[in-house]
Each structure stands twice: as C-alpha cells, then as structure tokens.
Design an enzyme around this catalytic site. Structure first.
Site, short mmCIF file in Angstrom:
data_model
loop_
_atom_site.label_atom_id
_atom_site.label_comp_id
_atom_site.label_asym_id
_atom_site.label_seq_id
_atom_site.Cartn_x
_atom_site.Cartn_y
_atom_site.Cartn_z
N LYS A 17 0.83 -1.21 0.00
CA LYS A 17 0.00 0.00 0.00
C LYS A 17 0.86 1.26 0.00
O LYS A 17 0.61 2.20 -0.75
CB LYS A 17 -0.92 0.06 1.23
CG LYS A 17 -2.12 -0.85 1.29
CD LYS A 17 -3.13 -0.68 0.20
CE LYS A 17 -2.74 -1.54 -0.96
NZ LYS A 17 -3.39 -2.79 -1.16
N HIS B 75 19.48 -11.12 8.17
CA HIS B 75 20.23 -11.89 7.16
C HIS B 75 20.46 -11.08 5.89
O HIS B 75 20.47 -11.64 4.80
CB HIS B 75 19.49 -13.19 6.84
CG HIS B 75 19.40 -14.11 8.02
ND1 HIS B 75 20.46 -14.86 8.47
CD2 HIS B 75 18.37 -14.38 8.87
CE1 HIS B 75 20.10 -15.56 9.53
NE2 HIS B 75 18.83 -15.29 9.80
C1 F6R Z 1 -3.01 -3.71 -4.72
C2 F6R Z 1 -3.80 -4.02 -5.89
C3 F6R Z 1 -3.34 -5.09 -6.81
C4 F6R Z 1 -4.43 -6.16 -6.90
C5 F6R Z 1 -4.07 -7.22 -7.93
C6 F6R Z 1 -5.11 -8.33 -7.99
O1 F6R Z 1 -3.52 -2.62 -4.03
O2 F6R Z 1 -4.83 -3.43 -6.09
O3 F6R Z 1 -2.13 -5.65 -6.37
O4 F6R Z 1 -4.60 -6.71 -5.63
O5 F6R Z 1 -3.96 -6.63 -9.18
O6 F6R Z 1 -6.36 -7.86 -8.33
P1 F6R Z 1 -7.66 -8.76 -8.16
O7 F6R Z 1 -7.87 -8.97 -6.72
O8 F6R Z 1 -8.76 -7.99 -8.81
O9 F6R Z 1 -7.37 -10.04 -8.86
#
Ligand code: F6R
Length: 612
Positions: free
Chosen positions: A489, A508
C-alpha cells in the site's frame, strides 16, 4: 487496463447519452488514465465526432467541450497504454480510413502486426501505433468487400487473436453498437429505451442495475430496444443470465470523502459486517470447505493484495486447521502446473474476478482436473464463473486503484473457510469452532477501533515518513503477510520504497541498509506471543540507529528501544488483521496526500489487470 463504455438510446425516451458516457467513463477511470476519448454519432448532423487526447478525463471533457455535444449513440474509452505511448494519436477511439467507423478496445490484439501489414498492402492508412486501429480498418475492409455489417463483424471476430473487449460503431447503422469479448471483461447493461456495454458493473450503475456478463468468445450488437449475442456463429439465448446487481449508485460514489481510497478504508467496519452476515447466511463456505477437506493438496493463488490474503489463509490453515496450503503468486503458476491433478483444490482469490494471471492459473489447474474455489467481490465475473464453488465478499464496488476493503473482506472469508476446514478435519472442537466464528462478528468493530485509536499517531508518523526514501515493515507469523500488504500500500500510493520482511530474516541481509533515522515499522499481530522475539529484532535495529515504530495489540506496549508505539487495543491472531491493517492503509493514504500524489490513481497502475 483500459475501460470502455458504449450507450445507445432512443432519443425520444432517453435524450442525450453524452452526459451518461462521461459519467460512466469517469467511473472507469481507475482502469487506466493516461488518455481518454469519445466517438459520438451527433444528433441532427449524423456526423461521427471523435474527441480524444492524452490526459485525465475531466481535462479532456473540458478542453473539447464534450458535454456540449448531443448524441443518441456513442462509445468512450479511458486508456492504460500497452501498444504505443500515451498521446492524442494513440488515444482511443480509433477510426478507419473513411472516418465512418470508430472503435474502442481493452486488451491486446496479438496478431495485429500481420493484420496491419495485410491491410496496408490493401491501401489502408494507419494513424496510430496501436494494435486497436486494425479493428476499425478490418471492419472497413470487410464492408468494402461487400459483406453485410453483422457478417463483417463476425468475420472480424474470427480473425483477430488475443484478449479483447471491443465496442464499435459505424455510420451505416447509427444506433447500433457492435461488441465482442475474449478474456477482457465486458458487461451489458439493459435498460428501457437504451442498452449499454461497459468493462465493469459500477460504471453502469447510474444507468441500470440489470446486467449481463458476456462470456469469452461472445459477440453481437446492442440497439436501444435489442440485444443480440452470438457464439461461433450461433445465436445465444441470454435472458436467463441477466442478473440484478444489489450495489447502489451511492456505493460507486465518493460519498463526501475527498478520495475513494479514504472512503473505502473508512467503510471497512460496515462491509466486514455485511460480508460476515452474508457468508453466515449462505452455504458458500461450507461447500468450499468440504472440497478442501477431501483434497490431497491445496493451493491458493492471487496477485498483489489478493495473494497476500492467500498467505493469511495459508497461515491459519497451518496453525489452526493443521493442513498445509501452498500459496503462490498467480503469474508464477507454471512452476506448479505439474502438481495440479484431480486430487487438488486450487483457491483463486481475485476481488475483480478478472485478473488474467489468476484466471490462467485457474485454467491450468482446471485442465488437469483440479477443483476450483473462487473468492471474489464481483458476482458473475469470470473467475467465480469458471469455478466449482464461488465465495463472494460483500465489500461493494471498490473504485480506488489500491485494494483496501476487499483485502480485509477476503481475509474474513478465508478465515471462516479455514475454521470450517479445521472443524471438518477435527482440528478444533465444535465449541472452539463456534466461539471463533462468533468472535469474527467483531471484525468490523476491530477495524473501527484500530482506526480510532491510531489516528493521532498516524498523523505524526506521516510527518516523519514523508521525508524518507525508504522504510522496512517487519513482522513475525501472521505479521508477515500483513507487513507485505502494508508495504504494498505504501509503495503503490505514496511512491516511497517500503519493504516487508519476516522480522527474524531482516538480520540476514536487509539490516545492511539501516543507518541513523532509517524507519522500521514492526507489526505485533497477536496477543503478545511474538513479543519477546520481536523485542530482540527491535533492539537489533535500534542498535544501528533505526527509528522504530511498533504497531500492535496492547500486549506490545512498553517494549524497549521503541520510538513510537501505536496501540490498537486488545486482540489475538484471529482478529489481528482487522485492527492492524486499516491504520497502515490510512498511513499509506495520508503519505500520498501529504506528498501531493493522487491516491485513487497511482502512476503506472491500473486496477484490473487483464493483460499478462
Ligand atoms: C493492490 C492491488 C493489486 C491487486 C491485484 C489483484 O492494491 O490493487 O495488487 O490486488 O492486481 O487484483 P484482483 O484482486 O482484482 O485479482
């Protein structure tokens, strides 16, 4: 990954579609935002007007006075560049040579180079470097050859290869929008006196809640009073597949918050409760658990945040259910392909239900006879549709590009699943099982409490961290996947480098970077079990001059060598994610705002990644 929308309406009943296109496109902006454009069949003149440019939708709408136009049929696009840099000429819609055909597209046409060469040989002149433009010229070519428009479109679909969601208009049939879907999602919105197509459901909500998710290989057209779908040349009976979505228009709006990301962080207490109640009143979790309980091997996969939710599941399955689960990143699925067989269950986690990497992992496992469980937030999206059991989180639409509320609702669903497996396998007693399930009713309250208790210190921390270039976020046990999620995030929205590590592993190698003032955030994700061991890691960092922060339960107060302690109340491993994650999401959000970034639209990212 680009968003497309098209609306065609009976002007007598519905009036001008342009404001609807603009509104819908803005709701798709999270899918890509380096350029945008509109193609409109102008009222009165019947001209095809194309307005497009590099930049954000609002700026383009203002610059070209888009809302000053009137149209009964139009298509629009917001772009996340794949072929060709962001520029006016590469922005969609793309046109044919005659300027009578316009197309928008999400995905990648794999054989565009050979199609382009063939079309150029036949005299077509291309304006852009995009793969998309071949679609407009190909349609033009088939019309030139004397095909009827539907035949031309059918032929086009049989020739283009790759992933695509397409919407195409042409002046020969001014109230018709042709569409096609392969891999990239496309939804039809059904209305009275109008019909629409779009890349996702939220953008259709201002228009309608009656939707139909197209399947791979389907194509056809919409008119104001007609929807026609074909698959491999045969008409498809689709009326049984229409769903009524429960999401409200407000759910897809900012609701008074400056950004979607903040709104979505703040609504976690409510959506966690709704997910909990929804799952308890359905049999999704039980059905999934019995598949797992009788499987020889269990895998869980996802991308980004969804993968982190998978790691939390693997943790609970090991520690509570005593069952090994292999968690892998979806794009790495080929490594595991030999291990998939009919005795395997694969859990595919994807909030959007459309991520191509996760879908491909699912298909690879399915091909080898494995059973599939989906965990998704979008009803009727591809991943749950291609699964044996679908568990739905009830987070409502998530518009901010960074996943927030969908993470914790995935964690909640997967925790309930691990408890159910533990019960079926006899790893926990009936009374412990019911007591644990009951305690999860508090997940939303824990999220609210975590946010409330941390708000002042999060502000202080933002003041310190906005000046730094890099930080570590460390944890042990359950704290590791939570640290990974927190670091993702921070990176995504603030562009500050944040790296997560198991705290014990930090000595490490990573500790080499630590010098005076280097920030290290430790996560205490339990009721003190890891305290002693985390204490040693804090001291190691402190001895090298690190600025140390501990974010954890009450059991982590009073540790030595800690510069800032953020106490989040009383919790244990079962409820830790709900208390720990929201303050760290808020930290990422506030860092982004403090540094002048747009947290809803981080650079280079798109929400639903439908290209490999
Ligand atoms: C992180 C984010 C991305 C999604 C990833 C999977 O904040 O938004 O890493 O988590 O692209 O997306 P979904 O869950 O839609 O398959």
């Amino acid at each position: 990954m680009c968003g497309i929308i098209g609306v065609t309406a009976d002007p007598e009943v519905y009036g001008n579609v342009v404001p609807r296109l603009v509104e819908g496109l803005k709701l798709l902006e999270y899918r890509g935002y380096d350029s945008a454009g509109f193609a409109l069949v102008e009222c009165g003149t019947g001209r095809l007007v194309v307005l497009k440019d590099k930049g954000r939708i609002d700026d383009i709408v203002e610059k070209y006075r888009v809302t000053g136009y009137c149209a009964a049929t139009g298509i629009a696009h917001t772009r996340w560049a794949t072929h060709g840099a962001p520029s006016r000429v590469n922005a969609h819609p793309h046109m044919d040579c005659s300027g009578r055909i316009a197309v928008v597209h999400n995905g990648i046409i794999k054989n565009f180079a050979e199609l382009r060469a063939m079309l150029e040989e036949r005299g077509h002149r291309f304006q852009s470097e995009t793969d998309t433009e071949v679609i407009a010229h190909l349609f033009e070519e088939y019309l030139r050859q004397g095909l009827e428009p539907l035949d031309a479109f059918r032929r086009l679909v049989s020739v283009v290869e790759g992933a695509y969601a397409i919407a195409l208009i042409h002046l020969g049939e001014p109230s018709r929008i042709y569409f096609a879907r392969n891999v990239s999602p496309l939804i039809i919105g059904l209305g009275n006196g109008f019909n629409a197509v779009s890349s996702d459901i939220p953008s259709l909500l201002p228009l309608t809640r009656r939707v139909l998710a197209l399947r791979d290989g389907e194509y056809g057209f919409i008119e104001p009073y007609k929807v026609y779908i074909e698959y491999r040349g045969r008409p498809v009976a689709w009326s049984e597949r229409v769903t009524h979505v429960a999401w409200s228009v407000e759910a897809a709006s900012k609701g008074g918050y400056p950004h979607y990301m903040l709104k979505e962080i703040m609504e976690q207490p409510r959506v966690l409760y709704e997910t909990y109640m929804g799952l308890l009143s359905s049999d999704e979790v039980q059905r999934a658990a019995s598949l797992i309980a009788s499987a020889g091997r269990v895998f869980i996969t996802g991308a980004g945040t969804s993968y982190h939710a998978g790691l939390v599941f693997a943790y609970y399955m090991a520690t509570v259910a005593g069952t090994p689960v292999y968690a892998f990143i979806a794009s790495e699925h080929e490594t595991y392909a030999n291990l998939f067989d009919s005795d395997t269950v694969l859990i595919a986690v994807s909030q959007s239900g459309e991520t191509i990497d996760t879908l491909q992992a699912l298909r690879a496992a399915r091909k080898r006879g494995s059973k599939i469980i989906a965990v998704s937030n979008v009803v009727a999206s591809t991943i749950p549709r291609e699964s044996d059991v679908a568990i739905y989180t009830r987070a409502g639409p998530e518009i901010g590009v960074a996943a927030t509320k969908t993470f914790l609702t995935q964690v909640l669903a997967l925790t309930l699943l691990s408890l159910e497996v533990a019960r079926l396998r006899g790893a926990v007693s009936e009374s412990m099982y019911s007591e644990s399930v009951k305690r999860l009713a508090d997940s939303g309250r824990k999220a609210g409490e975590g946010l409330e208790r941390s708000s002042r210190q999060v502000e202080r921390l933002v003041g310190l961290l906005k000046e730094v270039k890099s930080m570590y976020i460390l944890g042990r046990g359950l704290g590791v996947p939570l640290a990974l999620e927190a670091a993702l995030k921070v990176k995504e929205v603030s562009y500050i480098h944040a790296e997560a590590y198991p705290a014990g592993e930090s000595k490490h190698g990573p500790i080499a970077l630590v010098e005076e003032g280097f920030p290290v955030i430790f996560i205490g994700a339990d009721d003190g079990d890891m305290r002693d061991r985390l204490q040693s890691n804090v001291m190691e960092m402190k001895a090298r001059g690190a600025y140390t922060v501990v974010v954890g339960s009450n059991a982590y107060s009073g540790m030595k060598g800690v510069d800032m302690y953020i106490g989040l109340g009383a919790f244990d491993e079962l409820t830790a994610p709900y208390a720990v994650i929201p303050p760290l999401q808020l930290l990422a959000y506030k860092l982004a705002v403090a540094l002048g970034r747009d947290p809803d639209k981080p650079r280079n990212l798109a929400k639903t990644v439908t290209v490999e």
